[in-house]
Design a protein around this motif. Structure first.
Motif, PDB file in Angstrom:
ATOM      1  N   SER A  95       0.851  -1.189   0.000  1.00 51.45           N
ATOM      2  CA  SER A  95       0.000   0.000   0.000  1.00 51.45           C
ATOM      3  C   SER A  95       0.881   1.232   0.000  1.00 51.45           C
ATOM      4  CB  SER A  95      -0.889   0.006   1.254  1.00 51.45           C
ATOM      5  OG  SER A  95      -0.084   0.254   2.402  1.00 51.45           O
ATOM      6  N   VAL A  97       1.271   3.199   2.326  1.00 55.35           N
ATOM      7  CA  VAL A  97       1.923   3.261   3.639  1.00 55.35           C
ATOM      8  C   VAL A  97       3.051   2.236   3.738  1.00 55.35           C
ATOM      9  CG1 VAL A  97       1.560   2.930   6.124  1.00 55.35           C
ATOM     10  CG2 VAL A  97      -0.131   4.178   4.764  1.00 55.35           C
ATOM     11  N   ASP A  98       2.844   1.058   3.158  1.00 52.83           N
ATOM     12  CA  ASP A  98       3.823  -0.030   3.266  1.00 52.83           C
ATOM     13  C   ASP A  98       4.975   0.078   2.268  1.00 52.83           C
ATOM     14  OD1 ASP A  98       2.278  -1.205   5.289  1.00 52.83           O
ATOM     15  OD2 ASP A  98       1.066  -2.276   3.811  1.00 52.83           O
ATOM     16  N   SER A 148      -5.198  -0.703  -3.989  1.00 46.81           N
ATOM     17  CA  SER A 148      -4.586  -0.335  -2.710  1.00 46.81           C
ATOM     18  C   SER A 148      -3.336  -1.142  -2.384  1.00 46.81           C
ATOM     19  CB  SER A 148      -5.602  -0.495  -1.585  1.00 46.81           C
ATOM     20  OG  SER A 148      -5.975  -1.862  -1.442  1.00 46.81           O
TER      21      SER A 148
END
Length: 170
Positions: A95, A97-98, A148
């Motif tokens: 994602s 964030v990752d 996502s």
């Protein structure tokens, strides 16, 4: 079909998958094919499978010097350039964030910048023939609505879709 008979085609990412299938099909329809990939062993094997109408070149699509060398070799070896299939690509799971910035840059380097460089150097070679040419840039459904779990890939393929429109207008 013989729409590509005697046309000179560059196919990136041609050592496996869709690129391999594209190269084999183009050659079967009479094209002269320059196969490129980082995977030299499998790329050479595909070129050998195709025969005299194929040439393999080890190629990092993120390298401007490699692009110059590939296009120059296609022109000098086969006498011009008619078709570019910008197929080389990669995906990293993650994602927004990752995904690390390093992963994001690597995916966009291969998928987006590689396509940009291919168009940048193939178009003048195609124009020089006076025959025009065709460019096929591989994008993805991920470009249209994002996914996502593959944020970097989605962004890179969105860039390919937009760049392709710009290239077509050129």
């Amino acid at each position: 079909m013989t729409r590509v008979k005697d046309k000179v085609c560059i196919v990136t990412g041609a050592a496996s998958g869709m690129g391999k299938a594209d190269a084999i099909r183009l050659a079967a329809e009479g094209a002269k094919v320059v196969l490129t990939d980082l995977n030299e062993r499998d790329g050479q094997a595909v070129a050998q499978e195709i025969g005299d109408s194929a040439l393999f070149i080890k190629h990092n699509v993120t390298s401007e010097d490699d692009w110059k060398r590939v296009v120059d070799t296609a022109v000098s070896h086969f006498g011009g350039l008619d078709v570019l299939v910008n197929n080389a690509g990669m995906m990293t799971m993650g994602s927004v964030v990752d995904c690390t910035l390093e992963e994001y840059r690597k995916v966009n380097g291969v998928n987006s910048e590689g396509v940009f460089l291919g168009c940048k150097y193939a178009i003048p070679a195609m124009e020089a023939t006076g025959r025009g040419g065709s460019i096929i840039n591989m994008s993805s459904v991920a470009a249209l609505h994002g996914m996502s779990f593959i944020a970097a890939y989605s962004a890179s393929k969105g860039a390919v879709a937009a760049l392709t429109k710009s290239v077509a207008l050129y």
